[in-house]
Enzyme design. Structure first.
Site, PDB file in Angstrom:
ATOM      1  CG  ASP A  70      63.208  39.219  76.302  1.00 21.32           C
ATOM      2  OD1 ASP A  70      62.796  39.410  77.505  1.00 21.32           O
ATOM      3  OD2 ASP A  70      63.585  38.151  75.910  1.00 21.32           O
TER       4      ASP A  70
ATOM      5  CG  ASP B 155      63.224  32.382  79.884  1.00 21.13           C
ATOM      6  OD1 ASP B 155      62.248  32.800  79.134  1.00 21.13           O
ATOM      7  OD2 ASP B 155      64.341  32.953  79.808  1.00 21.13           O
TER       8      ASP B 155
HETATM    9  C1  GLA Z   1      64.975  35.906  77.132  1.00 23.47           C
HETATM   10  C2  GLA Z   1      63.812  35.216  76.965  1.00 23.47           C
HETATM   11  C3  GLA Z   1      63.647  34.098  76.140  1.00 23.47           C
HETATM   12  C4  GLA Z   1      64.796  34.371  75.011  1.00 23.47           C
HETATM   13  C5  GLA Z   1      66.042  34.951  75.152  1.00 23.47           C
HETATM   14  C6  GLA Z   1      66.740  35.455  73.986  1.00 23.47           C
HETATM   15  O1  GLA Z   1      65.708  35.214  78.171  1.00 23.47           O
HETATM   16  O2  GLA Z   1      62.893  35.167  78.462  1.00 23.47           O
HETATM   17  O3  GLA Z   1      62.600  33.461  75.810  1.00 23.47           O
HETATM   18  O4  GLA Z   1      63.705  35.268  74.031  1.00 23.47           O
HETATM   19  O5  GLA Z   1      65.859  36.164  76.178  1.00 23.47           O
HETATM   20  O6  GLA Z   1      67.654  36.025  74.245  1.00 23.47           O
END
Ligand code: GLA
Length: 712
Positions: free
Chosen positions: A446, A510
């Site tokens: 990430d 997301d």
């Molecule tokens: C980001 C990612 C999510 C999740 C969160 C975890 O927002 O896009 O899918 O992994 O971080 O903190």
């Protein structure tokens, strides 16, 4: 397919496409990238010659890969830079050498006055070309580089532009523009590929569509700041330029040093956007890191929206049991497992297992997961550090900040300076240990904030940092070749061709809201093939939008990508899990086609409708998605013309029941809905078919299968 050299031109041809690059003098000039012209090189000079109008310079500067102010180019120059005495600010390149090595060609041009050498590299892909430039300082003093962009001329007939924009949970939105007077620029200063200024562009003949029009597509393989421009000169010429956006002072070339641009990939099509997308998909598929159809994409479960930070062995073990029961093949433990990470305000940087939450480590969970026959995957965000972490407390100087100012935080975190060897060593050691000591097959990588004031000491340090990110991932991959990596960046924020050289999947967004996803995934498919597109079935009520959708609509929408589930299965009914198991089984049955076929986005007459198809390379089979996102324009949805089929084949068309079929009182009024029908590819593409009645925010999948055409 290789480069040839013919009468001062580099030449490449693929099927109906041809690329001609003039390499006679100075920086190379792309003279034609479009329909194959056959052997008409001799006519080119005559046909492309431009008369001199009144009131213009005596010589017209070429639209080269690096256009020169010093030669009279009135638009944005390809090079911005200078030496400490101010010289070298407007170079002019001449004389050159050409080297051809199969699919690669290199052209070296020099400017002895400025003490600069410009190297242009061209690399053929299965159906497109990649271009990059390298500037070398051949003089004694340093050269301060402000910008080095790659220029490609665009035919005057290309009156329309299209680009991708968006924001968090609403990514990959296509926008159409008319070509402006002057220049249009999309500067991305977010320090990652971004949601809003994705470094790509399409130009085409007015009104180009998915299946119609002459189109050129461009995409820059770079995960940091970028500059994209489209410019029309008063003399009618058009150019697009792409490069890294350099901060002031970021790149200073010492004597003998070079700066290299990212690769710009260019594809051409006379059949609309689909042709360009297919060329881009082909080059992603040809990369070593690309998922191959021989190794099916494992259906995964991601724990994020199921449990967020509430990690506990007993719950996760039960979740794993449920996942295995419905056919999940990979279990991904998201954020929350490492030292001090009880919420999103602390812990980043401390990449060891939190012993308060995991007193026996991760091993019991991993054993349970692998015992159920699933692979284990894990979330990390290595470029980041929370001020509330052991790492920051011991190494505040590792953060990528301008130390004389208060840092700007994002999600309570700072970025580490991966241009530093010690930072990369620290991260490598911890991630290597994580992968060495646990049976991890998948890493969700990430990157959740923009970069601000990215400095090393007082100097901008973005460029070296970005190269350091690539280097770290490459080193980890070299040590752990069996581990797949997903590029996340808040969902969709780091999706580009360079990160895809080292990652197998992109977390697209997301948003697991199927309504949003229909458009997000369509935009995503402009660049990337379905097998790298993370697509999850979320809970009935979307966590990012609050919208509610049937399992049927959620499943149909996620079905085409690399399928996952992001839903607390412990809160599901027996019936929901039975349906999920059916969806997973059906996806497995069709994933070879879904992840190896050619993608055709459909041009639909109804503004409320959205559709696409994946067609087997031999056109013997296809899966077509048809969705309504709104009430149809008329009382019933407009007819749908399919694309990409073999006109001569006869296809049997049936509804594929993915979690059943949508519910609508009049759905069976379309006579073929219950039992399907047969028609030729030609009829399905020319006449099209009448889709069934659907409510807004629902969808169906059609399965088309044919027997080989009758040889008689
Ligand atoms: C980001 C990612 C999510 C999740 C969160 C975890 O927002 O896009 O899918 O992994 O971080 O903190």
């Amino acid at each position: 397919m290789t480069f040839t050299h013919d009468r001062g031109h580099l030449r490449a041809a693929w099927g109906d496409r041809e690329l001609l690059i003039d390499v006679r003098d100075g920086a190379p000039v792309l003279r034609h990238f479009g329909a194959a012209l056959g052997d008409d090189l001799a006519a080119l000079d005559l046909l492309l010659d431009r008369p001199r109008a009144k009131g213009v310079l005596d010589v017209e500067a070429a639209v080269s890969v690096c256009p020169e102010h010093g030669s009279g180019w009135p638009g944005r120059p390809g090079i911005v830079g200078h030496r400490s005495d101010g010289s070298g600010w407007a170079p002019r390149f001449s004389a050159q050498t050409l080297t051809i090595e199969g699919i690669r060609a290199t052209v070296v041009a020099v400017d002895e006055v400025a003490g600069l050498t410009l190297t242009s590299e061209f690399e053929l892909q299965p159906a497109s070309v990649r271009i990059r430039l390298r500037l070398t300082n051949t003089a004694d003093g340093p050269y301060r580089l402000g910008e080095l962009t790659i220029g490609v001329p665009v035919p005057a007939s290309h009156g329309d532009l299209l680009h991708l924009t968006g924001r968090w949970s609403h990514e990959f939105q296509t926008r159409r523009l008319e070509w402006p007077d002057g220049a249009l620029t999309f500067d991305n200063r977010r320090g990652r590929t971004s949601h809003d200024r994705v470094p790509c562009l399409w130009t085409g003949t007015a009104g180009f569509g998915e299946t119609t029009g002459d189109v050129l597509g461009f995409t820059l393989g770079w995960s940091g700041n970028a500059v994209v421009t489209a410019e029309r000169i008063a003399d009618g010429r058009k150019i697009v330029q792409f490069g890294e956006l350099l901060a002031s002072g970021d790149v200073e070339l010492g004597p003998g040093a070079s700066y290299e641009t990212p690769w710009l990939e260019v594809a051409s099509s006379s059949n609309g956007l689909n042709g360009v997308s297919q060329a881009f998909h082909a080059s992603v598929r040809a990369q070593a890191a690309a998922p191959k159809v021989e190794r099916p994409r494992p259906v995964l479960l991601n724990t994020w929206e199921a449990v967020y930070f509430n990690h506990d062995l007993e719950t996760l073990t039960r979740l794993a049991d449920r996942a295995a029961e419905i056919g999940v093949e990979r279990f991904v433990l998201d954020d929350g497992w490492f030292h001090g990470r009880r919420n999103d305000r602390a812990g980043l940087g401390d990449w060891w297992v939190d012993d308060t939450v995991w007193p026996e480590g991760l091993q019991p969970l991993i054993d349970h997961i692998t015992g159920l026959g699933m692979e284990f995957g894990i979330w990390v965000e290595p470029e980041m550090v929370n001020p509330d972490s052991d790492l920051y407390r011991s190494h505040p100087e590792w953060a990528l900040v301008e130390p004389s100012y208060d840092p700007v935080l994002g999600r309570q975190q700072l970025v580490l300076n991966l241009g530093r060897d010690d930072v990369r060593t620290y991260l490598f050691d911890h991630l290597h240990a994580l992968l060495r000591d646990h049976d991890v097959r998948y890493v969700k990588w990430d990157m959740n904030r923009d970069l601000v004031h990215a400095s090393s000491g007082p100097r901008a340090a973005m460029h070296e940092h970005m190269l350091g990110v690539y280097r770290l991932i490459d080193e980890l991959r070299a040590h752990h070749p069996g581990v797949e990596i997903e590029s996340c960046a808040s969902g969709g924020g780091r999706a580009d061709f360079e990160i895809l050289k080292r990652t197998e999947r992109i977390w697209t967004s997301d948003s697991n809201d199927a309504f949003e996803r229909q458009r997000i995934q369509r935009g995503f498919s402009m660049l990337f093939p379905p097998e790298v597109m993370g697509a999850h079935i979320g809970p009935p009520r979307s966590h990012t939008s609050g919208r509610r959708h049937s399992l049927q609509f959620r499943a149909v929408t996620a079905f085409f990508g690399h399928l996952g589930i992001e839903w607390n299965l412990l809160e599901t009914t027996d019936d929901e899990r039975r349906q999920l198991a059916d969806v997973v089984a059906l996806h497995k049955r069709h994933r070879r086609l879904l992840h190896g076929g050619d993608v055709f986005r459909l041009d639909l007459a109804d503004h409320a409708a959205i559709g696409h198809a994946v067609v087997a390379p031999d056109a013997s089979e296809a899966l077509v998605s048809f969705a309504l996102l709104d009430l149809p324009d008329g009382t019933i949805p407009a007819r749908v013309r399919l694309a990409g089929l073999d006109p001569e084949r006869r296809y049997r068309v049936e509804i594929l029941p993915v979690a059943g079929t949508p519910e609508h009182p009049a759905i069976e009024q379309v006579a073929w809905f219950a039992d399907g029908f047969e028609a030729t590819g030609r009829t399905l593409m020319e006449l099209g078919l009448q889709p069934p009645m659907l409510d807004p925010e629902s969808a169906v999948i059609l399965h088309l299968q044919s027997s080989p055409p009758d040889p008689t």
